[in-house]
Motif scaffolding. Structure first.
Motif, PDB file in Angstrom:
ATOM      1  N   THR A 148      25.338  44.575 -11.095  1.00  0.00           N
ATOM      2  CA  THR A 148      26.794  44.730 -11.079  1.00  0.00           C
ATOM      3  C   THR A 148      27.348  44.456  -9.682  1.00  0.00           C
ATOM      4  N   HIS A 149      26.645  45.007  -8.706  1.00  0.00           N
ATOM      5  CA  HIS A 149      27.170  45.073  -7.342  1.00  0.00           C
ATOM      6  C   HIS A 149      26.689  43.926  -6.457  1.00  0.00           C
ATOM      7  N   THR A 150      25.824  43.074  -7.011  1.00  0.00           N
ATOM      8  CA  THR A 150      25.188  42.057  -6.161  1.00  0.00           C
ATOM      9  C   THR A 150      25.279  40.634  -6.686  1.00  0.00           C
ATOM     10  N   SER A 151      25.491  40.442  -7.994  1.00  0.00           N
ATOM     11  CA  SER A 151      25.178  39.135  -8.569  1.00  0.00           C
ATOM     12  C   SER A 151      26.394  38.289  -8.950  1.00  0.00           C
ATOM     13  N   VAL A 152      26.718  37.337  -8.080  1.00  0.00           N
ATOM     14  CA  VAL A 152      27.709  36.310  -8.416  1.00  0.00           C
ATOM     15  C   VAL A 152      27.183  35.466  -9.574  1.00  0.00           C
ATOM     16  N   ALA A 153      25.877  35.199  -9.566  1.00  0.00           N
ATOM     17  CA  ALA A 153      25.285  34.349 -10.608  1.00  0.00           C
ATOM     18  C   ALA A 153      25.444  34.974 -11.994  1.00  0.00           C
ATOM     19  N   LEU A 154      25.311  36.279 -12.077  1.00  0.00           N
ATOM     20  CA  LEU A 154      25.487  36.949 -13.368  1.00  0.00           C
ATOM     21  C   LEU A 154      26.940  36.834 -13.829  1.00  0.00           C
ATOM     22  N   ALA A 155      27.876  37.079 -12.933  1.00  0.00           N
ATOM     23  CA  ALA A 155      29.291  36.960 -13.301  1.00  0.00           C
ATOM     24  C   ALA A 155      29.610  35.535 -13.740  1.00  0.00           C
ATOM     25  N   ASP A 156      29.064  34.542 -13.045  1.00  0.00           N
ATOM     26  CA  ASP A 156      29.283  33.142 -13.440  1.00  0.00           C
ATOM     27  C   ASP A 156      28.715  32.888 -14.833  1.00  0.00           C
ATOM     28  N   ALA A 157      27.521  33.397 -15.093  1.00  0.00           N
ATOM     29  CA  ALA A 157      26.874  33.180 -16.401  1.00  0.00           C
ATOM     30  C   ALA A 157      27.711  33.788 -17.519  1.00  0.00           C
ATOM     31  N   LEU A 158      28.310  34.936 -17.262  1.00  0.00           N
ATOM     32  CA  LEU A 158      29.066  35.629 -18.319  1.00  0.00           C
ATOM     33  C   LEU A 158      30.306  34.843 -18.755  1.00  0.00           C
ATOM     34  N   LEU A 159      30.704  33.863 -17.951  1.00  0.00           N
ATOM     35  CA  LEU A 159      31.838  33.020 -18.345  1.00  0.00           C
ATOM     36  C   LEU A 159      31.422  31.924 -19.316  1.00  0.00           C
ATOM     37  N   GLY A 180      16.987  36.130 -13.883  1.00  0.00           N
ATOM     38  CA  GLY A 180      17.022  34.800 -14.508  1.00  0.00           C
ATOM     39  C   GLY A 180      16.920  34.902 -16.023  1.00  0.00           C
ATOM     40  N   GLN A 181      16.118  35.852 -16.506  1.00  0.00           N
ATOM     41  CA  GLN A 181      16.007  36.058 -17.944  1.00  0.00           C
ATOM     42  C   GLN A 181      17.356  36.445 -18.539  1.00  0.00           C
ATOM     43  N   LEU A 182      18.028  37.357 -17.866  1.00  0.00           N
ATOM     44  CA  LEU A 182      19.332  37.801 -18.359  1.00  0.00           C
ATOM     45  C   LEU A 182      20.313  36.626 -18.398  1.00  0.00           C
ATOM     46  N   ILE A 183      20.308  35.821 -17.355  1.00  0.00           N
ATOM     47  CA  ILE A 183      21.210  34.664 -17.292  1.00  0.00           C
ATOM     48  C   ILE A 183      20.879  33.672 -18.412  1.00  0.00           C
ATOM     49  N   ASP A 184      19.589  33.429 -18.665  1.00  0.00           N
ATOM     50  CA  ASP A 184      19.203  32.531 -19.765  1.00  0.00           C
ATOM     51  C   ASP A 184      19.711  33.065 -21.102  1.00  0.00           C
ATOM     52  N   TRP A 185      19.530  34.358 -21.335  1.00  0.00           N
ATOM     53  CA  TRP A 185      20.001  34.938 -22.613  1.00  0.00           C
ATOM     54  C   TRP A 185      21.502  34.772 -22.764  1.00  0.00           C
ATOM     55  N   GLY A 244      31.008  38.667 -29.006  1.00  0.00           N
ATOM     56  CA  GLY A 244      31.398  39.387 -27.803  1.00  0.00           C
ATOM     57  C   GLY A 244      30.162  39.986 -27.157  1.00  0.00           C
ATOM     58  N   ILE A 245      30.297  40.388 -25.906  1.00  0.00           N
ATOM     59  CA  ILE A 245      29.157  40.921 -25.157  1.00  0.00           C
ATOM     60  C   ILE A 245      29.531  42.265 -24.536  1.00  0.00           C
ATOM     61  N   ILE A 246      28.652  43.246 -24.749  1.00  0.00           N
ATOM     62  CA  ILE A 246      28.727  44.527 -24.037  1.00  0.00           C
ATOM     63  C   ILE A 246      27.577  44.505 -23.051  1.00  0.00           C
ATOM     64  N   ILE A 247      27.873  44.764 -21.784  1.00  0.00           N
ATOM     65  CA  ILE A 247      26.799  44.679 -20.789  1.00  0.00           C
ATOM     66  C   ILE A 247      26.868  45.823 -19.794  1.00  0.00           C
ATOM     67  N   GLY A 253      27.146  42.899 -36.957  1.00  0.00           N
ATOM     68  CA  GLY A 253      25.763  43.032 -36.526  1.00  0.00           C
ATOM     69  C   GLY A 253      25.730  43.242 -35.027  1.00  0.00           C
ATOM     70  N   LEU A 254      24.611  43.737 -34.520  1.00  0.00           N
ATOM     71  CA  LEU A 254      24.479  43.929 -33.076  1.00  0.00           C
ATOM     72  C   LEU A 254      23.062  43.547 -32.663  1.00  0.00           C
ATOM     73  N   ARG A 255      22.972  42.642 -31.690  1.00  0.00           N
ATOM     74  CA  ARG A 255      21.692  42.272 -31.096  1.00  0.00           C
ATOM     75  C   ARG A 255      21.618  42.925 -29.730  1.00  0.00           C
ATOM     76  N   SER A 256      20.425  43.318 -29.337  1.00  0.00           N
ATOM     77  CA  SER A 256      20.295  44.014 -28.061  1.00  0.00           C
ATOM     78  C   SER A 256      19.081  43.522 -27.291  1.00  0.00           C
ATOM     79  N   ALA A 257      19.216  43.492 -25.972  1.00  0.00           N
ATOM     80  CA  ALA A 257      18.089  43.116 -25.124  1.00  0.00           C
ATOM     81  C   ALA A 257      18.257  43.760 -23.749  1.00  0.00           C
ATOM     82  N   GLN A 258      17.125  44.045 -23.135  1.00  0.00           N
ATOM     83  CA  GLN A 258      17.111  44.606 -21.764  1.00  0.00           C
ATOM     84  C   GLN A 258      16.081  43.832 -20.968  1.00  0.00           C
ATOM     85  N   THR A 259      16.379  43.594 -19.701  1.00  0.00           N
ATOM     86  CA  THR A 259      15.402  42.940 -18.841  1.00  0.00           C
ATOM     87  C   THR A 259      15.531  43.434 -17.402  1.00  0.00           C
ATOM     88  N   ASN A 260      14.421  43.329 -16.699  1.00  0.00           N
ATOM     89  CA  ASN A 260      14.398  43.617 -15.266  1.00  0.00           C
ATOM     90  C   ASN A 260      14.381  42.328 -14.439  1.00  0.00           C
TER      91      ASN A 260
END
Ligand code: DHK
Length: 161
Positions: A90-101, A66-71, A81-84, A56-63
């Protein structure tokens, strides 16, 4: 539980496809860079490819970052697994990289454009070091290639580099 640890014959957990800021405008946004395919079409294609491979595949997009990090936090234990495509984060967010762990699942990073050929501020990714791999510059087909790779990887058929 991951797909790897699921009981034999059990349905694997779905793949999560996430898109970051401005990717909702695909189809009209800089078509010379991003093509004319819409995000809806990309998601439909990815869903078909995942289904063909038993996922199965679930998909979401946000601008909203914080929403992305919560998801991503909520995905722990829920996806295999996650495809993102993190867009500009990509080029700015340490917080996003931390969340992906947090979910502790394989991550595949996708960029539609060849970021290495573009402005220098696009050359660094905070996500690449925590991803299994990155697909960049292959257009929207990169999402389908990511599904193909990730399903094989999760099924134990792919490279585990
Ligand atoms: C998408 C974006 O929105 C940009 O901010 C990235 C990426 C590149 C892409 O190529 O899909 O720099």
């Amino acid at each position: 539980m991951t797909a790897d640890s699921a009981a034999p014959g059990a349905e694997p957990l779905p793949i999560l496809l996430l898109n970051g800021p401005n990717l909702n405008t695909l189809g009209v946004r800089q078509p010379h860079v991003y093509g004319s395919t819409t995000l809806t079409q990309i998601v439909e294609s990815a869903e078909r490819r995942a289904a063909e491979r038993g996922f199965g595949l679930r998909s979401a997009q946000t601008n909203h970052e914080g929403q992305l990090i919560d998801w991503i936090h909520e995905a722990r234990g829920q996806v295999s697994g996650i495809i993102i495509n993190p867009g500009g984060w990509t080029h700015t967010s340490v917080a996003l990289a931390d969340a992906l762990l947090v979910p502790e699942v394989p991550i595949v990073e996708v960029h539609i454009s060849n970021v290495a050929k573009r402005e220098s501020f696009r050359h660094h990714s905070y996500v690449s070091p925590i991803a299994v791999g990155t697909i960049t510059g292959l257009g929207v087909a990169g999402y389908d290639y990511a599904v193909q790779f990730l399903t094989e990887h999760l099924s134990g058929q792919g490279s585990r580099a």
